[in-house]
Design a protein around this motif. Structure first.
Motif, PDB file in Angstrom:
ATOM      1  N   MET A 393       0.807  -1.329   0.122  1.00 50.20           N
ATOM      2  CA  MET A 393      -0.029  -0.114   0.162  1.00 50.20           C
ATOM      3  C   MET A 393       0.929   1.275  -0.032  1.00 50.20           C
ATOM      4  N   GLN A 394       2.148   1.091   0.443  1.00 47.99           N
ATOM      5  CA  GLN A 394       2.921   2.180   0.349  1.00 47.99           C
ATOM      6  C   GLN A 394       3.795   2.663  -0.891  1.00 47.99           C
ATOM      7  N   GLY A 395       3.376   1.568  -1.840  1.00 48.59           N
ATOM      8  CA  GLY A 395       4.060   1.601  -3.166  1.00 48.59           C
ATOM      9  C   GLY A 395       5.328   0.642  -3.149  1.00 48.59           C
ATOM     10  N   GLU A 396       5.592  -0.103  -2.097  1.00 51.91           N
ATOM     11  CA  GLU A 396       6.948  -0.676  -2.358  1.00 51.91           C
ATOM     12  C   GLU A 396       6.377  -2.328  -2.655  1.00 51.91           C
ATOM     13  N   ASN A 397       7.412  -2.932  -3.208  1.00 47.43           N
ATOM     14  CA  ASN A 397       7.161  -4.237  -3.705  1.00 47.43           C
ATOM     15  C   ASN A 397       6.159  -4.503  -4.555  1.00 47.43           C
ATOM     16  N   LEU A 398       5.394  -3.473  -5.098  1.00 53.26           N
ATOM     17  CA  LEU A 398       4.444  -3.625  -6.108  1.00 53.26           C
ATOM     18  C   LEU A 398       4.959  -4.527  -7.318  1.00 53.26           C
ATOM     19  N   ASP A 399       6.496  -4.175  -7.616  1.00 59.47           N
ATOM     20  CA  ASP A 399       7.184  -4.863  -8.881  1.00 59.47           C
ATOM     21  C   ASP A 399       6.935  -6.285  -8.715  1.00 59.47           C
ATOM     22  N   LEU A 400       6.831  -6.917  -7.400  1.00 60.78           N
ATOM     23  CA  LEU A 400       6.737  -8.227  -7.313  1.00 60.78           C
ATOM     24  C   LEU A 400       5.584  -9.019  -7.987  1.00 60.78           C
ATOM     25  N   PHE A 401       4.450  -8.266  -8.040  1.00 59.51           N
ATOM     26  CA  PHE A 401       3.258  -8.894  -9.299  1.00 59.51           C
ATOM     27  C   PHE A 401       3.560  -8.412 -10.500  1.00 59.51           C
ATOM     28  N   ILE A 402       4.033  -7.085 -10.778  1.00 60.56           N
ATOM     29  CA  ILE A 402       4.044  -6.331 -12.001  1.00 60.56           C
ATOM     30  C   ILE A 402       5.106  -7.121 -12.888  1.00 60.56           C
ATOM     31  N   ASP A 403       6.233  -7.441 -12.284  1.00 62.09           N
ATOM     32  CA  ASP A 403       7.442  -7.991 -12.995  1.00 62.09           C
ATOM     33  C   ASP A 403       6.900  -9.568 -13.321  1.00 62.09           C
ATOM     34  N   ALA A 404       6.184 -10.253 -12.434  1.00 67.03           N
ATOM     35  CA  ALA A 404       5.778 -11.611 -12.513  1.00 67.03           C
ATOM     36  C   ALA A 404       4.704 -11.822 -13.798  1.00 67.03           C
ATOM     37  N   LEU A 405       3.710 -10.541 -13.881  1.00 64.87           N
ATOM     38  CA  LEU A 405       2.763 -10.583 -14.664  1.00 64.87           C
ATOM     39  C   LEU A 405       3.546 -10.134 -16.239  1.00 64.87           C
ATOM     40  N   LEU A 406       4.481  -9.460 -16.201  1.00 68.57           N
ATOM     41  CA  LEU A 406       5.201  -9.053 -17.691  1.00 68.57           C
ATOM     42  C   LEU A 406       5.869 -10.224 -18.062  1.00 68.57           C
ATOM     43  N   LEU A 407       6.355 -11.095 -17.041  1.00 72.44           N
ATOM     44  CA  LEU A 407       7.066 -12.027 -17.325  1.00 72.44           C
ATOM     45  C   LEU A 407       6.489 -13.305 -18.005  1.00 72.44           C
ATOM     46  N   ARG A 408       5.341 -13.410 -17.307  1.00 70.56           N
ATOM     47  CA  ARG A 408       4.269 -14.435 -17.821  1.00 70.56           C
ATOM     48  C   ARG A 408       3.664 -13.961 -19.269  1.00 70.56           C
ATOM     49  N   GLN A 409       3.618 -12.677 -19.652  1.00 71.09           N
ATOM     50  CA  GLN A 409       3.361 -12.277 -20.837  1.00 71.09           C
ATOM     51  C   GLN A 409       4.379 -12.583 -21.719  1.00 71.09           C
ATOM     52  N   GLU A 410       5.539 -12.149 -21.403  1.00 72.90           N
ATOM     53  CA  GLU A 410       6.498 -12.659 -22.231  1.00 72.90           C
ATOM     54  C   GLU A 410       6.763 -14.312 -22.697  1.00 72.90           C
ATOM     55  N   MET A 411       6.489 -14.913 -21.753  1.00 75.60           N
ATOM     56  CA  MET A 411       6.593 -16.306 -21.808  1.00 75.60           C
ATOM     57  C   MET A 411       5.269 -16.989 -22.682  1.00 75.60           C
ATOM     58  N   ASP A 412       4.173 -16.094 -22.515  1.00 77.80           N
ATOM     59  CA  ASP A 412       3.019 -16.606 -23.445  1.00 77.80           C
ATOM     60  C   ASP A 412       3.258 -16.077 -24.818  1.00 77.80           C
ATOM     61  N   ALA A 413       4.151 -15.065 -24.997  1.00 79.81           N
ATOM     62  CA  ALA A 413       4.456 -14.455 -26.395  1.00 79.81           C
ATOM     63  C   ALA A 413       5.423 -15.723 -27.065  1.00 79.81           C
ATOM     64  N   VAL A 414       6.264 -16.205 -26.209  1.00 82.71           N
ATOM     65  CA  VAL A 414       6.997 -16.988 -26.672  1.00 82.71           C
ATOM     66  C   VAL A 414       6.206 -18.382 -27.025  1.00 82.71           C
ATOM     67  N   ALA A 415       5.302 -18.860 -26.261  1.00 81.58           N
ATOM     68  CA  ALA A 415       4.420 -19.860 -26.781  1.00 81.58           C
ATOM     69  C   ALA A 415       3.657 -19.690 -28.092  1.00 81.58           C
ATOM     70  N   SER A 416       3.109 -18.456 -28.147  1.00 79.00           N
ATOM     71  CA  SER A 416       2.195 -17.935 -29.087  1.00 79.00           C
ATOM     72  C   SER A 416       3.307 -17.887 -30.419  1.00 79.00           C
ATOM     73  N   PHE A 417       4.428 -17.250 -30.422  1.00 76.63           N
ATOM     74  CA  PHE A 417       5.571 -17.238 -31.340  1.00 76.63           C
ATOM     75  C   PHE A 417       5.816 -18.620 -32.099  1.00 76.63           C
ATOM     76  N   SER A 418       5.996 -19.546 -31.152  1.00 73.11           N
ATOM     77  CA  SER A 418       6.151 -20.927 -31.635  1.00 73.11           C
ATOM     78  C   SER A 418       5.019 -21.545 -32.196  1.00 73.11           C
TER      79      SER A 418
END
Length: 422
Positions: A393-418
């Motif tokens: 809530m103080q804006g700390e560690n929000l990247d924990l979720f954001i980075d995981a979601l962006l990484l998941r998007q990237e991996m989904d893009a790899v699967a789609s690419f294939s």
């Protein structure tokens, strides 16, 4: 399925490197079964980075090689074209622009080709010096380093070849609205809005409050803000959706836990060239601002409401003392909404990409739960739980979720690419 498994391995590896693994449990849910969080956590937490294969799959490399050949051929054609002495400046413009887009990929391709040629030479040399142990050891070491460099270049090239959203580099508009839960929802909407404001400030972004409509107990019925910073939209785009809160409201006398919700929307800011607003399509109304704000704000027609007649979309801003400033803010929000509407229409028409991503940004889906009694925040899309709600809530560690979601998007893009080349 093999690619999906690798995706999750890479996700865990990245989170291990960030130091997040000891602080959350993972929950992988599909239509047929649900794996217990503790078992899944133990399964991944026993893996080491060295045990995870850094190389891409053979099938994926073959697909990449096909696309690399196309890029090389296209680059050669464009270079030949711009070297023609009889081409006009207008004819040069398009090919030059395309060549600039290919420059980064071609630089990596040339490095990759050089390393592949070096590997062929080292393998030949290794076959010729089998009786010289010192030479064999030296060549083997150089070969190992060259192979590692090829893998690194292949991963970088994959990043270049994956589809990209042009809007990711843009600034964005944040909209937060109280949902179910009455006054408690408005208080949580205020908390969420300020959470993103703090997060933006910690990243060095500019956060400008566009409009705030307060509730009777000083919460936010709805609020909007403009966030300006490098790739702000690309970073925050998966924050769109329903954010649910479970806590004891300040208005609750008996100490019961209530469940409320707010909706969050992240919209890419539009440039003037993206959205053309015609005066005849706009109805602009002015009126006196409501709520607190001083004598001047409440006694002049400084508030502005703009309605886009073709779509019926309406934006109202009353925060500034100046009618012109409120109008400028309202037009900025309206442009962002119209731009996002057109982007959604194009994406829906072209493919099913939105449904394949981590949450489409549809506000009807619950994406995250903030449980204050248990001090935890859970993102339901990637099954990550963080056990320090105050930090979030103080804006700390929000990247924990954001980075995981962006990484998941990237991996989904790899699967789609294939899958597109199967």
């Amino acid at each position: 399925m093999k690619i999906r498994g690798l995706m999750w391995c890479n996700l865990v590896r990245a989170l291990e490197e960030f130091g997040y693994i000891p602080r959350f449990h993972m929950n992988w849910q599909n239509k047929k079964r649900v794996l217990q969080p503790a078992k899944l956590y133990r399964r991944y937490s026993t893996m080491t980075v060295a045990a995870l294969p850094p190389q891409l799959s053979t099938d994926l490399i073959k697909i990449m090689e096909q696309r690399i050949l196309v890029i090389e051929q296209r680059n050669a054609y464009l270079e030949d074209f711009i070297n023609q002495p009889d081409a006009s400046p207008a004819e040069y413009s398009g090919p030059n622009k395309e060549l600039r887009k290919l420059r980064r990929s071609m630089g990596l391709i040339k490095q990759l080709r050089a390393k592949q040629k070096e590997i062929d030479g080292l393998k030949s040399l290794l076959a010729e010096c089998t009786e010289d142990k010192d030479m064999t050891d030296m060549v083997s070491e150089e070969l190992s380093q060259a192979i590692g460099e090829v893998k690194r270049l292949q991963n970088l090239l994959l990043q270049q070849l994956l589809p990209k959203d042009d809007a990711d580099e843009r600034d964005c508009i944040l909209e937060v609205r109280a949902g179910t839960g009455g006054e408690e929802a408005s208080l949580f909407a205020m908390d969420i809005f300020k959470m993103y404001e703090r997060y933006s400030q910690k990243r060095g972004w500019k956060f400008e409050v566009m409009s705030v409509a307060e509730s009777d107990i000083r919460g936010y019925k709805e609020a909007s803000g403009a966030i300006s910073g490098v790739a702000a939209y690309g970073k925050l785009k998966f924050e769109s959706g329903i954010h649910r809160v479970q806590r004891v409201p300040v208005t609750e006398k008996s100490g019961r836990i209530h469940t409320s919700a707010v909706s969050v929307a992240i919209l890419p800011q539009a440039d003037e060239v993206d959205v053309q607003l015609r005066n005849e399509d706009l109805r602009i109304d002015t009126y006196r601002s409501g709520g607190s704000g001083g004598q001047h704000v409440n006694t002049t027609n400084s508030a502005v409401r703009i309605t886009h007649m073709p779509t019926g979309m309406t934006v109202a801003i009353q925060d500034e003392r100046s009618q012109h400033m409120n109008k400028a803010k309202a037009l900025k929000v309206l442009c962002a909404k119209l731009y996002e509407m057109e982007r959604s229409r194009i994406q829906t028409t072209r493919s099913k990409l939105r449904s394949q991503q981590i949450g489409s940004g549809d506000r009807s889906e619950r994406i995250r739960t903030y449980n204050f009694p248990q001090g935890r925040v859970t993102d339901h899309r990637v099954g990550i739980t963080h056990h320090s709600i105050d930090d979030i809530m103080q804006g700390e560690n929000l990247d924990l979720f954001i980075d995981a979601l962006l990484l998941r998007q990237e991996m989904d893009a790899v699967a789609s690419f294939s899958s597109t080349d199967e």
